[in-house]
Design an enzyme around this catalytic site. Sequence first.
Site, short mmCIF file in Angstrom:
data_model
loop_
_atom_site.label_atom_id
_atom_site.label_comp_id
_atom_site.label_asym_id
_atom_site.label_seq_id
_atom_site.Cartn_x
_atom_site.Cartn_y
_atom_site.Cartn_z
N GLU A 1 0.82 -1.22 0.00
CA GLU A 1 0.00 0.00 0.00
C GLU A 1 0.85 1.26 0.00
O GLU A 1 0.32 2.37 -0.12
CB GLU A 1 -0.92 0.04 1.24
CG GLU A 1 -1.97 -1.04 1.32
CD GLU A 1 -1.47 -2.23 2.12
OE1 GLU A 1 -0.26 -2.28 2.44
OE2 GLU A 1 -2.28 -3.12 2.42
N GLY A 2 2.16 1.09 0.18
CA GLY A 2 3.03 2.27 0.30
C GLY A 2 3.25 2.62 1.77
O GLY A 2 3.42 3.78 2.12
N LYS A 3 3.26 1.57 2.61
CA LYS A 3 3.46 1.80 4.06
C LYS A 3 4.83 2.42 4.33
O LYS A 3 4.97 3.27 5.19
CB LYS A 3 3.36 0.47 4.84
CG LYS A 3 1.97 -0.12 4.87
CD LYS A 3 1.95 -1.39 5.70
CE LYS A 3 2.77 -2.51 5.09
NZ LYS A 3 2.29 -3.02 3.79
N ASN B 1 10.11 -11.09 3.57
CA ASN B 1 9.03 -11.08 2.56
C ASN B 1 8.56 -9.65 2.31
O ASN B 1 7.88 -9.38 1.34
CB ASN B 1 7.84 -11.97 2.98
CG ASN B 1 7.41 -11.74 4.41
OD1 ASN B 1 8.06 -11.04 5.17
ND2 ASN B 1 6.31 -12.36 4.80
N GLN C 1 3.45 -6.43 5.44
CA GLN C 1 2.28 -7.10 4.87
C GLN C 1 1.01 -6.33 5.26
O GLN C 1 1.09 -5.13 5.45
CB GLN C 1 2.20 -8.59 5.27
CG GLN C 1 3.27 -9.45 4.63
CD GLN C 1 4.59 -9.37 5.35
OE1 GLN C 1 4.64 -9.49 6.55
NE2 GLN C 1 5.66 -9.19 4.63
N THR D 1 10.12 -9.96 -5.01
CA THR D 1 10.20 -11.03 -6.02
C THR D 1 10.15 -10.50 -7.45
O THR D 1 10.41 -11.26 -8.39
CB THR D 1 9.03 -12.01 -5.83
OG1 THR D 1 7.81 -11.28 -5.95
CG2 THR D 1 9.08 -12.71 -4.49
N LEU E 1 -2.58 8.15 -5.05
CA LEU E 1 -3.74 8.75 -5.68
C LEU E 1 -3.41 9.21 -7.10
O LEU E 1 -4.27 9.17 -7.99
CB LEU E 1 -4.22 9.94 -4.83
CG LEU E 1 -5.57 10.54 -5.19
CD1 LEU E 1 -6.69 9.52 -5.08
CD2 LEU E 1 -5.90 11.75 -4.32
N ASP E 2 -2.16 9.60 -7.33
CA ASP E 2 -1.73 10.07 -8.65
C ASP E 2 -1.83 8.99 -9.73
O ASP E 2 -1.94 9.30 -10.91
CB ASP E 2 -0.28 10.56 -8.58
CG ASP E 2 0.66 9.51 -7.99
OD1 ASP E 2 0.33 8.98 -6.92
OD2 ASP E 2 1.69 9.21 -8.62
P1 IMP Z 1 4.94 -15.47 2.44
O1 IMP Z 1 4.77 -14.33 3.38
O2 IMP Z 1 6.25 -15.42 1.69
O3 IMP Z 1 4.71 -16.80 3.09
O4 IMP Z 1 3.81 -15.35 1.30
C1 IMP Z 1 2.44 -15.57 1.57
C2 IMP Z 1 1.56 -14.63 0.76
O5 IMP Z 1 1.74 -13.31 1.20
C3 IMP Z 1 1.89 -14.60 -0.74
O6 IMP Z 1 0.69 -14.40 -1.45
C4 IMP Z 1 2.78 -13.40 -0.88
O7 IMP Z 1 2.75 -12.86 -2.19
C5 IMP Z 1 2.15 -12.47 0.13
N1 IMP Z 1 3.10 -11.48 0.67
C6 IMP Z 1 4.06 -11.68 1.58
N2 IMP Z 1 4.70 -10.55 1.87
C7 IMP Z 1 4.13 -9.58 1.13
C8 IMP Z 1 4.34 -8.18 1.02
O8 IMP Z 1 5.18 -7.56 1.68
N3 IMP Z 1 3.53 -7.53 0.14
C9 IMP Z 1 2.56 -8.16 -0.56
N4 IMP Z 1 2.32 -9.46 -0.49
C10 IMP Z 1 3.10 -10.18 0.36
#
Ligand code: IMP
Length: 419
Positions: A14-16, A38, A221, A298, A329-330
């Site tokens: 979301e742009g946290k 992640n 996340q 990724t 928003l842009d």
């Molecule tokens: P994991 O956290 O690597 O186990 O991934 C589980 C799910 O969460 C997958 O669908 C990932 O694409 C998603 N995910 C994990 N971390 C992020 C993040 O920082 N942003 C968006 N999706 C995430």
Amino acid sequence: MPAVIIVGTQWGDEGKGKIVDYCSKDADFVIRYQGGTNAGHTIVLGEKVFKLRLVPSGVFYGCRVLIGSGVVIDPEVLLKEINDLTSNGVDVNLVVSGKAHVILPYHPILDGSWDKVRGKGKIGTTKRGIGPTYTDKVARRGIRVYDLVNNTYKERVRLNVKLVNRILQHVLQVDHRLDVKEILKQCSRWGVDLQSYVGNVSEIINRALEEKQNVLFEGAQATFLDIDHGTYPFVTSSNPIAGGACVGAGVGPTRIDKVLGVCKAYTTRVGEGPFPTELDDDVGFHLRDIGREFGTVTGRPRRCGWLDLNMIRYARMVNGLTSLALTKLDVLNGLERLMICVGYRWRGSNITSLSIHDMESCEPIYVELEGWETIFNGDEICSEAKAYIAKIEEETGLPIDYISTGPKRVDTICRRSVW
Ligand code: IMP
């Protein structure tokens, strides 16, 4: 002098990072409370772009930054991040909880292999070893940062490697054997390199709160990836919601003053799982293209769709949100018509809640709003963008404190500070 939690209200990205960075300028302490590598926060500082995975974004303002026990740490990534920051002249005032669990070389291998055997039901994880590390944590066979620095990991690592090798060979049928000596050598190096950063994070934060310092809890996340309250099983393995901040930082819920939800002006998702407002058309491509919607970790293209306010209402409930930050928003510039989902059609009825488990069978109910060419009309936000913002506030019952209109720090409107 409050304690503020910043959480994602959708499926992440979301742009946290930008909002945490913005709010950090008035923070004394910034703490990451869950997740691991992640996550990926992109911070644009002048001409430089920093991609942070573990170190809280507050590091650029000279805040004391902390990594709580709820985070899972890949020491190799963390040490490289510290090194990159330091070599770019950034002062890293970091404390890592000794109770945080460590991602070991076998966790990413297990992560990828398990997701492969799920076949069609795959989650599409980031393959960073997040799920298997949290699995070991709750199964009480994990290795913590304390173990690395105190040299109390050897026996457990030997046993774990023996088990993992058996699983790889006999269950997952993966042609990969782990070398325990190599892993023990890495652990020993990490223990030495991390020693100076380890401390009692919970104590530091609680003392800071006693002293009325500004403390920011940085979520990674988001709500709909929460292991308990997200779109299970297409979720991550931690609790990104506000309650997770108390657990992962080691503070009581009575200490928290505000919960700021970060909401992108449209919706995106990486990986598998339901997504009612997903767009598989030119508008979806437009959002991906203009919004640069490709995973920071990724590089995967993100699925894109209209803003879903039913999701934000749910996020308000499970996080106890007190206000919102509206981002990107842009990216909606140049779209003639805009749709906002305000409810769902589910099994023949109209609903405005998410107390159902099959989001898969929800059809969005949209309201249509007029688009705009550029957000600003001189110094003022144009009337169409104002109407979009007002609709979000009306439907969610939450005030929007911050509006982000571009990737840079200066592209931020602060209507009311969380501090
Ligand atoms: P994991 O956290 O690597 O186990 O991934 C589980 C799910 O969460 C997958 O669908 C990932 O694409 C998603 N995910 C994990 N971390 C992020 C993040 O920082 N942003 C968006 N999706 C995430």
